[in-house]
Design a protein around this motif. Sequence first.
Motif, short mmCIF file in Angstrom:
data_model
loop_
_atom_site.label_atom_id
_atom_site.label_comp_id
_atom_site.label_asym_id
_atom_site.label_seq_id
_atom_site.Cartn_x
_atom_site.Cartn_y
_atom_site.Cartn_z
N ARG A 147 32.92 11.52 6.66
CA ARG A 147 34.16 11.98 7.29
C ARG A 147 35.39 11.51 6.53
N LEU A 148 35.18 10.58 5.61
CA LEU A 148 36.31 10.01 4.89
C LEU A 148 36.74 10.90 3.73
N TYR A 149 38.04 11.01 3.55
CA TYR A 149 38.64 11.70 2.42
C TYR A 149 38.13 13.14 2.29
N GLN A 150 38.23 13.86 3.37
CA GLN A 150 37.83 15.26 3.36
C GLN A 150 39.06 16.16 3.19
N ALA A 151 38.89 17.20 2.42
CA ALA A 151 39.92 18.22 2.25
C ALA A 151 39.40 19.51 2.86
N GLU A 152 40.21 20.52 2.88
CA GLU A 152 39.78 21.80 3.43
C GLU A 152 38.63 22.36 2.59
#
Length: 278
Positions: A121-126
């Motif tokens: 869940r960390l450092y997610q982009a579209e």
Amino acid sequence: MDTDVVAYYCLTDEMLQASVQQEPSQRSMTDAEVITTALVAARLFGGNFATARAFLESHGYIPDMLSKSQYNRRLHRAAPILRRLFGRLALIHKRSAEEDIYLVDSFPAKACDNIRISQTRLYQAEGGPDEDFRGYIASKRQYFFGVKIHLLVTAEGNPVEVFLTPGSRHDARALKQFELDLPEGALVIGDKAYNDYDFEDLLSKAAGIDLRPLRRSNSNREESASMEFIQHTYRKRIETEGSNLEKRLPSSIHAVTAEGFELKVFLFVLALSFDGLL
């Protein structure tokens, strides 16, 4: 282990008192106890707060331990205090340094194993993981997903400046983010990634700081044999400290949020700084 726990608490409490930190009397845990728990987790339990909380409570060090959620909230609120503690330790390390020689380098801190990048869940982009956080470790010829720890240490290996960047950030670019609050005439040694002639000239002219990274084979600036000896000798110090730091970091750091992950990473560096006084 007992000595480490007591030393962490005594140093933290003394520094907080010196900085006139006032705490509401109704709090069951002091800021010194909250921070000591975090340092013990980073130093002895791979950053696992639950294990550190259980250990300190069961052994009678902190009998009035907060619940998991209460503790996490208190620790996050204490983040500015942690930064101030690091700054006070940095001043102590600089004043006690035997030489005005400093070493700069970066080290990876993985947010997760490579196989789990798509699930974190960390450092997610579209559309998926934010590629800005996918870095490459040249010495190990492997990619990682997380942040880079950028560290400036004394010749003795004690941290004086630290910040985090996305894993893909190049070291030469990150170099300009250091405050470099160092004595005039200080020598800063780095590896080949830190070659930036314009920045070297600017530092020398504006602050009297001599930045001397290892030179590339095609460099336009050759170093004397004596300077090359000094560079390679002191480079081993930062490599040793980096190895010590990486040994403390678990293969992946458990965190629910990016803020929590970065706080844990910072705590590992803060514990390393405390250890320089012990």
